[in-house]
Design a protein around this motif. Structure first.
Motif, PDB file in Angstrom:
ATOM      1  N   ILE A  95       0.836  -1.205   0.000  1.00  0.00           N
ATOM      2  CA  ILE A  95       0.000   0.000   0.000  1.00  0.00           C
ATOM      3  C   ILE A  95       0.875   1.260   0.000  1.00  0.00           C
ATOM      4  O   ILE A  95       0.603   2.234  -0.726  1.00  0.00           O
ATOM      5  N   LYS A  96       1.956   1.242   0.778  1.00  0.00           N
ATOM      6  CA  LYS A  96       2.854   2.402   0.830  1.00  0.00           C
ATOM      7  C   LYS A  96       3.605   2.607  -0.483  1.00  0.00           C
ATOM      8  O   LYS A  96       4.046   3.723  -0.786  1.00  0.00           O
ATOM      9  N   ALA A  97       3.765   1.538  -1.253  1.00  0.00           N
ATOM     10  CA  ALA A  97       4.464   1.653  -2.541  1.00  0.00           C
ATOM     11  C   ALA A  97       3.571   2.215  -3.636  1.00  0.00           C
ATOM     12  O   ALA A  97       4.073   2.675  -4.679  1.00  0.00           O
ATOM     13  N   LEU A  98       2.237   2.186  -3.443  1.00  0.00           N
ATOM     14  CA  LEU A  98       1.314   2.516  -4.532  1.00  0.00           C
ATOM     15  C   LEU A  98       1.305   3.984  -4.968  1.00  0.00           C
ATOM     16  O   LEU A  98       1.194   4.259  -6.174  1.00  0.00           O
ATOM     17  N   PRO A  99       1.386   4.973  -4.057  1.00  0.00           N
ATOM     18  CA  PRO A  99       1.265   6.367  -4.521  1.00  0.00           C
ATOM     19  C   PRO A  99       2.241   6.714  -5.646  1.00  0.00           C
ATOM     20  O   PRO A  99       1.862   7.340  -6.647  1.00  0.00           O
ATOM     21  N   LYS A 100       3.493   6.320  -5.531  1.00  0.00           N
ATOM     22  CA  LYS A 100       4.492   6.624  -6.560  1.00  0.00           C
ATOM     23  C   LYS A 100       4.146   5.919  -7.876  1.00  0.00           C
ATOM     24  O   LYS A 100       4.334   6.469  -8.973  1.00  0.00           O
ATOM     25  N   VAL A 101       3.624   4.679  -7.776  1.00  0.00           N
ATOM     26  CA  VAL A 101       3.270   3.915  -8.979  1.00  0.00           C
ATOM     27  C   VAL A 101       2.068   4.550  -9.667  1.00  0.00           C
ATOM     28  O   VAL A 101       2.021   4.688 -10.901  1.00  0.00           O
ATOM     29  N   ILE A 102       1.098   4.980  -8.865  1.00  0.00           N
ATOM     30  CA  ILE A 102      -0.147   5.514  -9.423  1.00  0.00           C
ATOM     31  C   ILE A 102       0.072   6.867 -10.107  1.00  0.00           C
ATOM     32  O   ILE A 102      -0.661   7.241 -11.033  1.00  0.00           O
ATOM     33  N   GLU A 103       1.104   7.593  -9.657  1.00  0.00           N
ATOM     34  CA  GLU A 103       1.423   8.859 -10.333  1.00  0.00           C
ATOM     35  C   GLU A 103       1.636   8.636 -11.822  1.00  0.00           C
ATOM     36  O   GLU A 103       1.215   9.435 -12.659  1.00  0.00           O
ATOM     37  N   LYS A 104       2.290   7.538 -12.178  1.00  0.00           N
ATOM     38  CA  LYS A 104       2.588   7.242 -13.581  1.00  0.00           C
ATOM     39  C   LYS A 104       1.556   6.316 -14.209  1.00  0.00           C
ATOM     40  O   LYS A 104       1.319   6.363 -15.421  1.00  0.00           O
ATOM     41  N   HIS A 105       0.935   5.456 -13.375  1.00  0.00           N
ATOM     42  CA  HIS A 105      -0.044   4.495 -13.890  1.00  0.00           C
ATOM     43  C   HIS A 105      -1.332   4.610 -13.061  1.00  0.00           C
ATOM     44  O   HIS A 105      -1.593   3.802 -12.171  1.00  0.00           O
ATOM     45  N   PRO A 106      -2.125   5.633 -13.361  1.00  0.00           N
ATOM     46  CA  PRO A 106      -3.341   5.858 -12.565  1.00  0.00           C
ATOM     47  C   PRO A 106      -4.391   4.765 -12.739  1.00  0.00           C
ATOM     48  O   PRO A 106      -5.400   4.768 -12.020  1.00  0.00           O
ATOM     49  N   ASP A 107      -4.166   3.830 -13.640  1.00  0.00           N
ATOM     50  CA  ASP A 107      -5.125   2.747 -13.854  1.00  0.00           C
ATOM     51  C   ASP A 107      -4.795   1.501 -13.016  1.00  0.00           C
ATOM     52  O   ASP A 107      -5.399   0.442 -13.191  1.00  0.00           O
TER      53      ASP A 107
ATOM     54  N   LEU B  16      -3.596   7.638   2.669  1.00  0.00           N
ATOM     55  CA  LEU B  16      -2.829   7.846   1.433  1.00  0.00           C
ATOM     56  C   LEU B  16      -3.729   8.144   0.230  1.00  0.00           C
ATOM     57  O   LEU B  16      -3.242   8.218  -0.903  1.00  0.00           O
ATOM     58  N   HIS B  17      -5.035   8.288   0.504  1.00  0.00           N
ATOM     59  CA  HIS B  17      -6.010   8.638  -0.545  1.00  0.00           C
ATOM     60  C   HIS B  17      -6.003   7.614  -1.686  1.00  0.00           C
ATOM     61  O   HIS B  17      -5.998   7.968  -2.869  1.00  0.00           O
ATOM     62  N   LEU B  18      -6.031   6.347  -1.293  1.00  0.00           N
ATOM     63  CA  LEU B  18      -5.963   5.269  -2.283  1.00  0.00           C
ATOM     64  C   LEU B  18      -7.280   4.490  -2.393  1.00  0.00           C
ATOM     65  O   LEU B  18      -7.303   3.371  -2.899  1.00  0.00           O
ATOM     66  N   GLN B  19      -8.382   5.081  -1.907  1.00  0.00           N
ATOM     67  CA  GLN B  19      -9.650   4.345  -1.876  1.00  0.00           C
ATOM     68  C   GLN B  19     -10.069   3.847  -3.250  1.00  0.00           C
ATOM     69  O   GLN B  19     -10.719   2.795  -3.348  1.00  0.00           O
ATOM     70  N   GLU B  20      -9.706   4.546  -4.293  1.00  0.00           N
ATOM     71  CA  GLU B  20     -10.100   4.142  -5.643  1.00  0.00           C
ATOM     72  C   GLU B  20      -9.145   3.101  -6.237  1.00  0.00           C
ATOM     73  O   GLU B  20      -9.390   2.587  -7.324  1.00  0.00           O
ATOM     74  N   HIS B  21      -8.085   2.802  -5.513  1.00  0.00           N
ATOM     75  CA  HIS B  21      -7.053   1.925  -6.083  1.00  0.00           C
ATOM     76  C   HIS B  21      -6.818   0.643  -5.280  1.00  0.00           C
ATOM     77  O   HIS B  21      -6.072  -0.227  -5.732  1.00  0.00           O
ATOM     78  N   VAL B  22      -7.424   0.520  -4.105  1.00  0.00           N
ATOM     79  CA  VAL B  22      -7.219  -0.665  -3.264  1.00  0.00           C
ATOM     80  C   VAL B  22      -8.571  -1.294  -2.946  1.00  0.00           C
ATOM     81  O   VAL B  22      -9.504  -0.610  -2.511  1.00  0.00           O
ATOM     82  N   ILE B  23      -8.666  -2.583  -3.168  1.00  0.00           N
ATOM     83  CA  ILE B  23      -9.900  -3.335  -2.917  1.00  0.00           C
ATOM     84  C   ILE B  23      -9.597  -4.435  -1.899  1.00  0.00           C
ATOM     85  O   ILE B  23      -8.637  -5.198  -2.068  1.00  0.00           O
ATOM     86  N   PHE B  24     -10.406  -4.513  -0.862  1.00  0.00           N
ATOM     87  CA  PHE B  24     -10.308  -5.611   0.102  1.00  0.00           C
ATOM     88  C   PHE B  24     -11.483  -6.555  -0.129  1.00  0.00           C
ATOM     89  O   PHE B  24     -12.643  -6.152   0.013  1.00  0.00           O
ATOM     90  N   LEU B  25     -11.193  -7.786  -0.491  1.00  0.00           N
ATOM     91  CA  LEU B  25     -12.241  -8.783  -0.686  1.00  0.00           C
ATOM     92  C   LEU B  25     -12.111  -9.799   0.443  1.00  0.00           C
ATOM     93  O   LEU B  25     -11.280 -10.706   0.405  1.00  0.00           O
ATOM     94  N   ASN B  26     -12.938  -9.625   1.468  1.00  0.00           N
ATOM     95  CA  ASN B  26     -12.847 -10.419   2.695  1.00  0.00           C
ATOM     96  C   ASN B  26     -13.611 -11.727   2.521  1.00  0.00           C
ATOM     97  O   ASN B  26     -14.654 -11.951   3.118  1.00  0.00           O
ATOM     98  N   GLU B  27     -13.067 -12.624   1.695  1.00  0.00           N
ATOM     99  CA  GLU B  27     -13.731 -13.892   1.405  1.00  0.00           C
ATOM    100  C   GLU B  27     -12.708 -15.014   1.312  1.00  0.00           C
ATOM    101  O   GLU B  27     -11.526 -14.782   1.046  1.00  0.00           O
ATOM    102  N   PHE B  28     -13.184 -16.238   1.556  1.00  0.00           N
ATOM    103  CA  PHE B  28     -12.384 -17.436   1.327  1.00  0.00           C
ATOM    104  C   PHE B  28     -13.035 -18.130   0.136  1.00  0.00           C
ATOM    105  O   PHE B  28     -14.051 -18.793   0.263  1.00  0.00           O
ATOM    106  N   ILE B  29     -12.471 -17.949  -1.065  1.00  0.00           N
ATOM    107  CA  ILE B  29     -13.158 -18.375  -2.283  1.00  0.00           C
ATOM    108  C   ILE B  29     -12.658 -19.747  -2.735  1.00  0.00           C
ATOM    109  O   ILE B  29     -11.583 -20.205  -2.338  1.00  0.00           O
ATOM    110  N   ASP B  30     -13.442 -20.403  -3.589  1.00  0.00           N
ATOM    111  CA  ASP B  30     -13.048 -21.725  -4.067  1.00  0.00           C
ATOM    112  C   ASP B  30     -11.916 -21.595  -5.093  1.00  0.00           C
ATOM    113  O   ASP B  30     -11.595 -20.516  -5.586  1.00  0.00           O
TER     114      ASP B  30
END
Length: 760
Positions: A216-228, A260-274
């Motif tokens: 998560i701490k590494a993302l701001p610098k990455v998102i500056e260049k790759h906002p997608d 870090l204002h990353l709400q649009e870039h980080v997803i938490f999926l709290n599941e145990f999936i098959d």
């Protein structure tokens, strides 16, 4: 060839469980599949599963699960091994991870393995570089019993040989299998509506050592260049973390994302999936990240899956990752180094061809570790072991057999307990509300439920503890003494209770301070205990003294540097020794001129004191008085308690009837502590004989335990059993039961020390 597998198993949400199921399905013959290449028709592989349950949870297991072991229930392990030995299975495959077995460092699995009558293969999922004494001893013992040991990395082989002294010839390297599930990346992205995103993924059970904050701490610098860029954390919080800390770590991560204002870039999926859904997410990912915080991970199933599916993996250099990502199959960055991670992410996202190369190398390697291939290796190993027909040396049965005990139940205790405390008496199995409550029984009840929770993690026991603790607190006077009796209408019935009831309360509180399940209970117990402290050395009753000594001894197990309390224990011990000296003769080695009630509590207190105080006289008196009591009450192979009609006056006749359960309990506790102090296993035999008094090995040859109510009768008279089932008798039975299980565990631990040749 019939195999039995021991491990966790779906639908329990556990990585080891998924491994066990994948291994079972990869090895066991499926009549609907062609397996002629590896499984000759005349000798197909069949098998069943012994599943490990966490605490008291229940699961709808598939049909291959034939036996379930509750993690903290010792009897379940012994029942399981009896089933295995009679099942016709030719080989046992154990999935070993410390956290899935009960007892200290998973020690409860050892009695099962000792009693196996078939060869053992063990797969080790964790091998520690710096194990504790018990961790090392347990793993060494398992390795000695195993005919073959399967590991999943070269580092594991190195550790087993250099740290655990395992013969390399015993070890087989079979890499973590990967399901042969393939999805197209473009279609998978489209399914998750990620076709316009650069998708980063981490999955698995969530806990603080996973290092997700580094990503998560590494993302701001990455998102500056790759906002997608979108980063998904897929997985539930580890159940042990939930139990102790709730969602603290996940909440911390959410707060970090928000900061870090990353709400649009980080997803938490709290599941145990098959698995199918999981592999679809893996296929959709552009980069998979394992940011673990330290190198001490010998195997990672999540990493194996990611490589197996052909993901581009970036990881910290923990042991398994260093091996698996070698030769260009992935990239490594330093622990906690979010700057280095952001640099690598930018390099790869800027260079799609580099990403493709990593993915191809991972995919090519993944084809060599599919479960069909790993399963074939396990089958070949199993066949080789069975062909060798190794001799299995079963260890003789222990002096304690927990399978002879009825199932443990708190049903009657719950029936006797309301929101005030435990009712002291009963009419048959029904609470007698007219008699109200007493301090003695609520102290015993607190001791029992704390013991139960410590040994079995029984949530019902934990829920009862504050009721009994609050009763004790309510009954304490301003000067630290206690009232004893309370009517059902909550009216005090005395001003100050007996010294015996005071001592029993200190015993329970001391045990709480040495074994507190949480801080709230500890702080309350500490408050009451130290408010009572000024009265400790005022006690004149020798049984009150003895009970108080027990409480002090348990307190000192967790506070050994409290010199003032050590001195108090010494003063009380000397009082008992002086009583002994004043009454002892050559043919009467006892503390008073009669044997009365709760006799074993007196040697018991000195046996505990002897463990703390380096005074030979205390030890001598403890052992000599215990031997005298043994010769008087334990003969002809069963316990004959001094009856409380007239007791046993020196040079008089002993009473046989009005025998009471608290005397059996005191004997059981006494022999447990004697074994703990001397390591003489003969005391275990005596302990178990005393417990069997409850179940019919007594003068009347009648059981005091009521199999219908789950209560214990109040004793027996000359005309038979007293069928009332009050709190004192039922609690004496249940504490005795827990002591039997504890003594069994201590014996197994002693055997472990003996067989590993190590001392503490």
């Amino acid at each position: 060839m019939k195999l039995v597998y021991i491990g966790t198993y779906p639908p329990r949400e556990c990585g080891i469980g998924i491994f066990t199921q994948d291994l079972y399905q990869a090895m066991v013959a499926d009549p609907d599949k062609e397996k002629a290449d590896t499984l000759p028709a005349e000798n197909p592989v069949e098998g069943f599963v012994v599943a490990m349950n966490d605490h008291d949870l229940e699961y709808a297991y598939p049909e291959e699960v034939k036996v379930v072991i509750r993690q903290e229930q010792q009897r379940d392990y012994l029942k399981a091994v009896k089933y295995i030995n009679l099942s016709g299975a030719e080989l046992c495959i154990l999935e070993h991870e410390f956290g899935i077995f009960g007892g200290q460092n998973g020690m409860y699995i050892l009695p099962l393995l000792h009693r196996l009558e078939i060869p053992l293969i063990v797969t080790l999922h964790t091998i520690l570089e710096k194990p504790s004494y018990n961790e090392k001893a347990v793993l060494e013992q398992i390795c000695k019993m195993a005919y073959k040991i399967v590991v999943m990395s070269h580092k594991a082989i190195e550790f087993l040989h250099s740290i655990y002294d395992v013969d390399p010839g015993k070890i087989e390297l079979i890499e973590h299998g990967v399901p042969d599930i393939q999805y197209d990346q473009e279609q998978s992205k489209k399914a998750f509506k990620l076709e316009k995103k650069k998708f980063l993924l981490t999955f698995g059970i969530i806990s603080r050592n996973k290092g997700i904050e580094t990503v998560i701490k590494a993302l701001p610098k990455v998102i500056e260049k790759h906002p997608d860029v979108v980063y998904m954390v897929l997985g539930k919080t580890h159940p042990n973390v939930l139990h102790h800390s709730g969602e603290e770590y996940r909440n911390f991560l959410h707060l970090l994302v928000k900061t870090l204002h990353l709400q649009e870039h980080v997803i938490f999926l709290n599941e145990f999936i098959d698995q199918n859904e999981l592999f679809r997410y893996l296929a959709a990912s552009d980069i998979y990240i394992t940011p673990y915080l330290n190198e001490a991970q010998i195997t990672s199933g999540t990493l194996s899956y990611a490589v197996g599916v052909g993901s581009a993996v970036i990881s910290t250099p923990y042991w398994h990752a260093t091996e698996l990502l070698a030769e260009g199959r992935g990239r490594l960055f330093g622990f906690n180094d979010s700057v280095a991670l952001s640099t690598i992410l930018l390099e790869l996202l800027d260079d799609p061809e580099a990403l493709k190369k990593i993915r191809k190398k991972a995919r090519d390697y993944g084809k060599t570790i599919t479960w069909s291939k790993s399963g074939d290796k396990y089958v070949a190993l199993a066949r080789a072991v069975c062909r060798d027909k190794p001799e299995v040396v079963s260890r003789p049965e222990t002096l304690i057999d927990p399978l002879m005990l009825p199932p443990f139940s708190l049903d009657h205790i719950r029936r006797l307990t309301d929101d005030t405390g435990i009712i002291q008496h009963a009419k048959f199995g029904i609470p007698n509300l007219k008699e109200g409550y007493c301090l003695d029984d609520n102290a015993r009840a607190l001791l029992m439920v704390l013991m139960d929770y410590r040994q079995t993690k029984n949530k019902i026991a934990l829920s009862l503890a504050p009721i009994y603790l609050s009763y004790i607190h309510f009954m304490q006077n301003e000067d630290g003494t206690f009232r004893n009796f309370l009517s059902f209408s909550r009216q005090f019935l005395d001003e100050v209770g007996s010294e015996d009831s005071f001592g029993r309360t200190i015993w329970a509180l001391g045990y709480l301070l040495g074994n507190a399940p949480n801080d709230a209970y500890y702080q309350t117990g500490k408050l009451v205990f130290f408010d009572a402290l000024p009265n400790f050395e005022k006690i004149q009753s020798i049984r009150g003294i003895a009970n108080t000594m027990l409480g002090i001894s348990y307190y000192l197990t967790s506070n050994p540097s409290d010199e003032s309390m050590v001195e108090t224990l010494r003063n009380l011990a000397h009082k008992l020794v002086n009583h002994y000296g004043a009454n002892r003769t050559e043919d009467w080695k006892w503390f008073e001129p009669l044997l009365a009630y709760d006799n074993g509590i007196l040697p018991l207190a000195l046996l505990h004191a002897a463990e703390i105080l380096p005074e030979e006289r205390i030890r001598e008196v403890a052992l000599e008085s215990m031997d005298f009591l043994t010769k008087t009450t334990l003969h002809d192979g069963y316990l004959s308690i001094i009856g409380n009609e007239n007791w046993y006056q020196k040079e008089g006749e002993r009473s046989q009837f009005a025998q009471q359960p608290i005397d059996a309990l005191a004997m059981i506790l006494m022999y447990q502590q004697a074994f703990h102090l001397t390591k003489d296993k003969e005391y275990l035999s005596k302990l178990f004989s005393c417990f069997m008094w409850f179940l019919g090995e007594n003068d009347l040859r009648m059981s005091l335990f009521d199999f219908e109510t789950k209560g214990c009768c109040d004793g027996f008279e000359s005309n038979g059993i007293n069928r009332n089932q009050g709190a004192e008798s039922s609690l004496a039975y249940l504490i005795s039961y827990l002591i039997v299980l504890q003594a069994f565990e201590e014996f197994e631990e002693k055997q472990l020390v003996k067989t590993t040749g190590q001392g503490r």
